[in-house]
Scaffold this active site. Structure first.
Site, PDB file in Angstrom:
ATOM      1  N   HIS A  79      -3.752  -4.810   0.707  1.00 24.69           N
ATOM      2  CA  HIS A  79      -3.240  -5.232   2.013  1.00 24.69           C
ATOM      3  C   HIS A  79      -3.324  -6.761   2.145  1.00 24.69           C
ATOM      4  CE1 HIS A  79      -2.591  -1.471   4.322  1.00 24.69           C
ATOM      5  NE2 HIS A  79      -3.398  -0.972   3.406  1.00 24.69           N
ATOM      6  N   GLU A  82      -1.811  -8.722   4.113  1.00 24.05           N
ATOM      7  CA  GLU A  82      -1.756  -9.198   5.497  1.00 24.05           C
ATOM      8  C   GLU A  82      -3.134  -9.361   6.120  1.00 24.05           C
ATOM      9  OE1 GLU A  82      -2.239  -4.817   6.008  1.00 24.05           O
ATOM     10  OE2 GLU A  82      -1.155  -6.105   4.619  1.00 24.05           O
ATOM     11  N   CYS A 116       0.829  -1.206   0.000  1.00 28.02           N
ATOM     12  CA  CYS A 116       0.000   0.000   0.000  1.00 28.02           C
ATOM     13  C   CYS A 116       0.869   1.264   0.000  1.00 28.02           C
ATOM     14  CB  CYS A 116      -0.990  -0.026   1.168  1.00 28.02           C
ATOM     15  SG  CYS A 116      -2.358   1.156   0.960  1.00 28.02           S
TER      16      CYS A 116
END
Length: 232
Positions: free
Chosen positions: A209, A211, A107
């Site tokens: 993102h 994660e 990001c």
């Protein structure tokens, strides 16, 4: 038996609460990959010998880059601009690239990479792309959208195909590309969602993102697995 890879993760700045922080999902994804997370806070000494102790680097998400760094303009939607974090991460990135260290940019991290290499950003995507694709849910929350991935790219190999679903949480994105960068993924509205750097040993830079969904989506976890493996 090889030792575990030490993976540096850039953190948020201190902000008003005077605490350095990073969402736990980043740390968890590195641990699942078998790496050891090392948090790197803005204000640390300039990257030098200590960087040599790391085996890989994650530039994390967070607030916006000062638009003065890419010739941009102030915008009412900009938030969490942090001069100390900007200075630290741009120096950290320059040192990591010089060492050809394995790098995952997420990001804001992708945006730092693009600006460091001479590219520019759209200050606020709805002004340019409209609302065809929600890149974040109001007021500032993640939201999913589809990805189209370039066939034959490293990213396609990592994610296991030419389509995926991103957990998206941003309001800015690449305008002009930085030197040497090649786009390898796009949102349905045409926004560049990932880039690769020519002739670099291991680098993945994604606008979404991974994660946030890596604990449930093996394709997203694969980005962290590959980073840790590249550092061994």
């Amino acid at each position: 038996m090889s030792r575990a890879s030490l993976i540096g993760l850039s953190t948020y700045g201190r902000g008003d609460n005077k605490r350095y922080s990073l969402p736990a999902e980043y740390v968890s994804a590195v641990r699942r990959a078998g790496g050891v997370p090392v948090l790197l806070t803005p204000g640390m000494p300039p990257p030098g010998d200590w960087l040599e102790r790391l085996d890989g680097l994650i530039l994390s998400g967070g607030g916006d880059i000062d638009p003065a760094r890419y010739g941009g303009a102030p915008h009412e939607a900009l938030y969490a601009i942090d001069a100390q974090r900007d200075a630290f991460e741009f120096a950290l990135l320059a040192a990591a690239l010089a060492r050809r260290m394995p790098l995952l940019a997420i990001c804001r991290g992708l945006q730092v990479l693009n600006v460091h290499l001479g590219g520019t950003l759209h200050e606020h995507l709805p002004d340019v792309y409209g609302e065809q694709v929600a890149h974040r849910a109001p007021p500032r929350e993640p939201t999913p959208h589809a990805l189209r991935i370039a066939p034959g790219s490293r990213l396609a190999a990592l994610l296991g195909g030419e389509a995926a679903v991103a957990s998206s949480w941003h309001h800015q994105g690449i305008d002009t590309l930085g030197r040497g960068l090649t786009p390898v993924a796009w949102a349905p509205d045409g926004l560049i969602e990932a880039v690769e750097l020519a002739d670099y040993p291991w680098l993945a830079a994604v606008q979404w993102h991974p994660e946030l969904t890596a604990d449930k989506d093996p394709a997203q976890q694969a980005l962290f697995d590959a980073l840790v493996a590249a550092g061994q």
